[in-house]
Scaffold this motif. Structure first.
Motif, PDB file in Angstrom:
ATOM      1  N   UNK A 189       0.824  -1.207   0.000  1.00  0.00           N
ATOM      2  CA  UNK A 189       0.000   0.000   0.000  1.00  0.00           C
ATOM      3  C   UNK A 189       0.860   1.259   0.000  1.00  0.00           C
ATOM      4  N   UNK A 190       1.945   1.231   0.761  1.00  0.00           N
ATOM      5  CA  UNK A 190       2.838   2.395   0.829  1.00  0.00           C
ATOM      6  C   UNK A 190       3.402   2.706  -0.557  1.00  0.00           C
ATOM      7  N   UNK A 191       3.810   1.682  -1.292  1.00  0.00           N
ATOM      8  CA  UNK A 191       4.367   1.917  -2.629  1.00  0.00           C
ATOM      9  C   UNK A 191       3.296   2.383  -3.621  1.00  0.00           C
ATOM     10  N   UNK A 192       2.068   1.923  -3.462  1.00  0.00           N
ATOM     11  CA  UNK A 192       0.984   2.392  -4.328  1.00  0.00           C
ATOM     12  C   UNK A 192       0.704   3.875  -4.068  1.00  0.00           C
ATOM     13  N   UNK A 193       0.727   4.283  -2.797  1.00  0.00           N
ATOM     14  CA  UNK A 193       0.559   5.706  -2.455  1.00  0.00           C
ATOM     15  C   UNK A 193       1.715   6.521  -3.038  1.00  0.00           C
ATOM     16  N   UNK A 194       2.930   5.976  -2.981  1.00  0.00           N
ATOM     17  CA  UNK A 194       4.091   6.657  -3.567  1.00  0.00           C
ATOM     18  C   UNK A 194       3.892   6.861  -5.059  1.00  0.00           C
ATOM     19  N   UNK A 195       3.335   5.859  -5.734  1.00  0.00           N
ATOM     20  CA  UNK A 195       3.068   5.970  -7.170  1.00  0.00           C
ATOM     21  C   UNK A 195       2.085   7.102  -7.443  1.00  0.00           C
ATOM     22  N   UNK A 196       1.022   7.181  -6.639  1.00  0.00           N
ATOM     23  CA  UNK A 196       0.014   8.224  -6.838  1.00  0.00           C
ATOM     24  C   UNK A 196       0.587   9.618  -6.591  1.00  0.00           C
ATOM     25  N   UNK A 197       1.542   9.728  -5.666  1.00  0.00           N
ATOM     26  CA  UNK A 197       2.094  11.050  -5.318  1.00  0.00           C
ATOM     27  C   UNK A 197       2.852  11.693  -6.476  1.00  0.00           C
ATOM     28  N   UNK A 198       3.382  10.876  -7.400  1.00  0.00           N
ATOM     29  CA  UNK A 198       4.134  11.454  -8.516  1.00  0.00           C
ATOM     30  C   UNK A 198       3.252  12.302  -9.430  1.00  0.00           C
ATOM     31  N   UNK A 199       1.936  12.040  -9.418  1.00  0.00           N
ATOM     32  CA  UNK A 199       1.021  12.794 -10.284  1.00  0.00           C
ATOM     33  C   UNK A 199       0.966  14.269  -9.916  1.00  0.00           C
ATOM     34  N   UNK A 200       1.232  14.598  -8.650  1.00  0.00           N
ATOM     35  CA  UNK A 200       1.202  16.001  -8.230  1.00  0.00           C
ATOM     36  C   UNK A 200       2.291  16.816  -8.933  1.00  0.00           C
ATOM     37  N   UNK A 201       3.378  16.157  -9.320  1.00  0.00           N
ATOM     38  CA  UNK A 201       4.446  16.873 -10.009  1.00  0.00           C
ATOM     39  C   UNK A 201       4.032  17.401 -11.368  1.00  0.00           C
ATOM     40  N   UNK A 202       3.032  16.778 -11.983  1.00  0.00           N
ATOM     41  CA  UNK A 202       2.577  17.211 -13.303  1.00  0.00           C
ATOM     42  C   UNK A 202       2.001  18.624 -13.269  1.00  0.00           C
ATOM     43  N   UNK A 203       1.526  19.068 -12.096  1.00  0.00           N
ATOM     44  CA  UNK A 203       0.913  20.389 -11.973  1.00  0.00           C
ATOM     45  C   UNK A 203       1.913  21.517 -12.173  1.00  0.00           C
ATOM     46  N   UNK A 204       3.209  21.234 -12.043  1.00  0.00           N
ATOM     47  CA  UNK A 204       4.228  22.284 -12.119  1.00  0.00           C
ATOM     48  C   UNK A 204       5.036  22.244 -13.421  1.00  0.00           C
ATOM     49  N   UNK A 205       4.644  21.401 -14.352  1.00  0.00           N
ATOM     50  CA  UNK A 205       5.399  21.274 -15.601  1.00  0.00           C
ATOM     51  C   UNK A 205       5.394  22.536 -16.437  1.00  0.00           C
ATOM     52  N   UNK A 206       4.332  23.344 -16.320  1.00  0.00           N
ATOM     53  CA  UNK A 206       4.209  24.541 -17.167  1.00  0.00           C
ATOM     54  C   UNK A 206       5.357  25.519 -16.954  1.00  0.00           C
ATOM     55  N   UNK A 207       6.000  25.465 -15.791  1.00  0.00           N
ATOM     56  CA  UNK A 207       7.107  26.381 -15.535  1.00  0.00           C
ATOM     57  C   UNK A 207       8.397  26.010 -16.233  1.00  0.00           C
ATOM     58  N   UNK A 208       8.477  24.820 -16.789  1.00  0.00           N
ATOM     59  CA  UNK A 208       9.688  24.366 -17.474  1.00  0.00           C
ATOM     60  C   UNK A 208       9.624  24.730 -18.954  1.00  0.00           C
ATOM     61  N   UNK A 209      10.770  25.042 -19.567  1.00  0.00           N
ATOM     62  CA  UNK A 209      10.777  25.404 -20.988  1.00  0.00           C
ATOM     63  C   UNK A 209      10.318  24.238 -21.867  1.00  0.00           C
ATOM     64  N   UNK A 210       9.593  24.575 -22.924  1.00  0.00           N
ATOM     65  CA  UNK A 210       9.032  23.538 -23.802  1.00  0.00           C
ATOM     66  C   UNK A 210       9.758  23.464 -25.144  1.00  0.00           C
ATOM     67  N   UNK A 211      10.931  24.107 -25.247  1.00  0.00           N
ATOM     68  CA  UNK A 211      11.706  24.033 -26.472  1.00  0.00           C
ATOM     69  C   UNK A 211      12.913  23.130 -26.256  1.00  0.00           C
ATOM     70  N   UNK A 212      13.341  22.474 -27.325  1.00  0.00           N
ATOM     71  CA  UNK A 212      14.525  21.618 -27.261  1.00  0.00           C
ATOM     72  C   UNK A 212      15.748  22.506 -27.098  1.00  0.00           C
ATOM     73  N   UNK A 213      16.658  22.114 -26.175  1.00  0.00           N
ATOM     74  CA  UNK A 213      17.819  22.961 -25.907  1.00  0.00           C
ATOM     75  C   UNK A 213      18.775  22.990 -27.089  1.00  0.00           C
ATOM     76  N   UNK A 214      19.545  24.070 -27.163  1.00  0.00           N
ATOM     77  CA  UNK A 214      20.506  24.233 -28.269  1.00  0.00           C
ATOM     78  C   UNK A 214      21.562  23.151 -28.212  1.00  0.00           C
ATOM     79  N   UNK A 215      22.082  22.754 -29.363  1.00  0.00           N
ATOM     80  CA  UNK A 215      23.055  21.685 -29.451  1.00  0.00           C
ATOM     81  C   UNK A 215      24.339  21.990 -28.710  1.00  0.00           C
ATOM     82  N   UNK A 216      24.665  23.254 -28.549  1.00  0.00           N
ATOM     83  CA  UNK A 216      25.947  23.643 -27.960  1.00  0.00           C
ATOM     84  C   UNK A 216      25.953  23.615 -26.456  1.00  0.00           C
ATOM     85  N   UNK A 217      24.774  23.481 -25.803  1.00  0.00           N
ATOM     86  CA  UNK A 217      24.738  23.549 -24.348  1.00  0.00           C
ATOM     87  C   UNK A 217      24.964  22.211 -23.704  1.00  0.00           C
TER      88      UNK A 217
END
Length: 387
Positions: free
Chosen positions: A359-387
């Motif tokens: 049960x503890x591991x199933x709850x851990x699995x469900x907790x990862x879904x909360x991270x999806x709420x903050x994805x909008x703050x990350x850049x959505x373009x592929x990084x330049x080849x030189x970086x």
């Protein structure tokens, strides 16, 4: 070792550092159980081993940015680490004494990786995107050697000898640290430290660190109780060690080929993949605890749960934190790691007997879904080849 190329010397230190982690992480909870501690006490002691990440990384990061002596701090910390493992072997294993020694150990342990990551990135300079994975993979190799070798050794010697083995590896890490000088590209002592606040207000920075907090919260049952969970379902220590090593082997492969992912997908997409696959991983662990093949597949997802996620983290930190802020930037990464794992370990320990590991591991699995709420703050373009 002093005549080796700098990449080999950096890789060598990663090897010894992660050999310590490989010997400690899978077997520490088993050692505590062998010493007669309850699951609630193991949860607390496991969290103490990382609880100083609430404050220690920022203290060490401030000292590093202020003094410019990052490798000196690494040497002091590895020496103190060896001393703690010597002391813990000879003092009575009461809850209070182990808790105190873990507090001291983790305070110095948290000085090592955050600052050495900065040292490595400064030494690699403009080739860091190309070479970092190749250097960092030796840490993964060290982890595999540590976890697999220790697992096999414990088929022969008692678990009570764990501190002696950790003492030997820690001393080797201390000796090897003298082969690496302070990187000339890193800033020296600073009279006035650059402010951290403006960087933390950037969406990409605060979004990523919030996602990291959630990601590591979900990892807490794995880091603190995975070995116990497998042992309860009939796995031998050699099998447990093998499964831990499989996860890190997958991590090595990711470090070798991560640039392929960065050339095709944005940070936002990559982090989303990491979150979703991590949730799948904990579901497999919790729902199929007796299946060796299921656990093997779940461990292979470590390539994304940690490997790819860590590569994104290093890019976020180096591209957003200036040279004079690197110590505190790496320290903040460690701090969020500690907050997530310590909080999750305490909760997992408190409810393990009541609800069971599955049960503890199933709850851990469900907790990862909360991270999806903050994805909008990350850049959505592929990084330049030189970086």
């Amino acid at each position: 070792m002093f005549n080796l190329p700098i990449q080999s010397r950096l890789g060598g230190f990663y090897f010894f550092y992660y050999a310590i982690v490989g010997a400690f992480m899978p077997f520490w909870s088993l050692y505590l159980e062998d010493q007669g501690f309850s699951y609630a006490e193991i949860g607390i002691l496991s969290s103490i081993a990382i609880i100083t990440r609430f404050f220690a990384p920022m203290i060490w990061g401030w000292i590093a940015d202020k003094s410019g002596k990052r490798m000196l701090l690494v040497r002091i910390a590895t020496w103190m680490e060896a001393c703690i493992w010597f002391i813990i072997f000879i003092v009575p294993n009461s809850f209070q004494s182990v808790a105190l020694l873990m507090l001291i150990f983790s305070f110095f342990q948290n000085a090592i990786l955050a600052q050495f990551e900065g040292v490595t990135l400064f030494w690699l300079g403009e080739k860091r995107a190309e070479l970092y994975g190749k250097v960092r993979k030796w840490g993964s190799v060290g982890f595999i050697v540590g976890v697999f070798a220790i697992g096999a050794i414990f088929e022969i010697i008692p678990l009570s000898m764990l501190p002696v083995l950790l003492l030997c590896i820690s001393f080797l890490a201390f000796i090897w640290s003298f082969s690496i000088k302070e990187p000339s590209a890193a800033p020296m002592a600073q009279q006035q430290l650059q402010p951290l606040g403006p960087v933390l207000k950037r969406p990409v920075v605060y979004s990523f660190f919030l996602i990291e907090l959630i990601m590591l919260f979900s990892h807490a049952p794995f880091y603190s109780f995975y070995s116990n969970f497998l042992s309860q379902h009939g796995f031998a220590t050699s099998q447990i060690g093998f499964l831990w090593s499989v996860g890190v082997l997958a991590e090595i492969i990711m470090f070798a080929y991560a640039t392929v992912f960065f050339q095709r997908w944005s940070w936002r997409t990559l982090v989303m993949i990491c979150l979703v696959l991590t949730g799948v991983r904990w579901l497999m662990v919790g729902l199929l605890p007796s299946s060796f093949s299921a656990q093997l597949l779940a461990q292979s997802i470590h390539a994304f749960s940690f490997g790819l996620f860590h590569m994104v983290a290093m890019r976020v930190i180096f591209q957003n934190f200036a040279a004079g802020l690197q110590g505190r930037g790496q320290a903040l990464y460690s701090t969020m790691w500690g907050l997530g794992v310590a909080g999750g370990s305490i909760l997992a320990g408190q409810y393990w007997d009541e609800f069971g590991g599955a049960t503890i591991f199933i709850v851990a699995a469900a907790s990862t879904l909360f991270g999806l709420a903050f994805l909008a703050g990350l850049p959505n373009q592929v990084e330049a080849q030189s970086t």
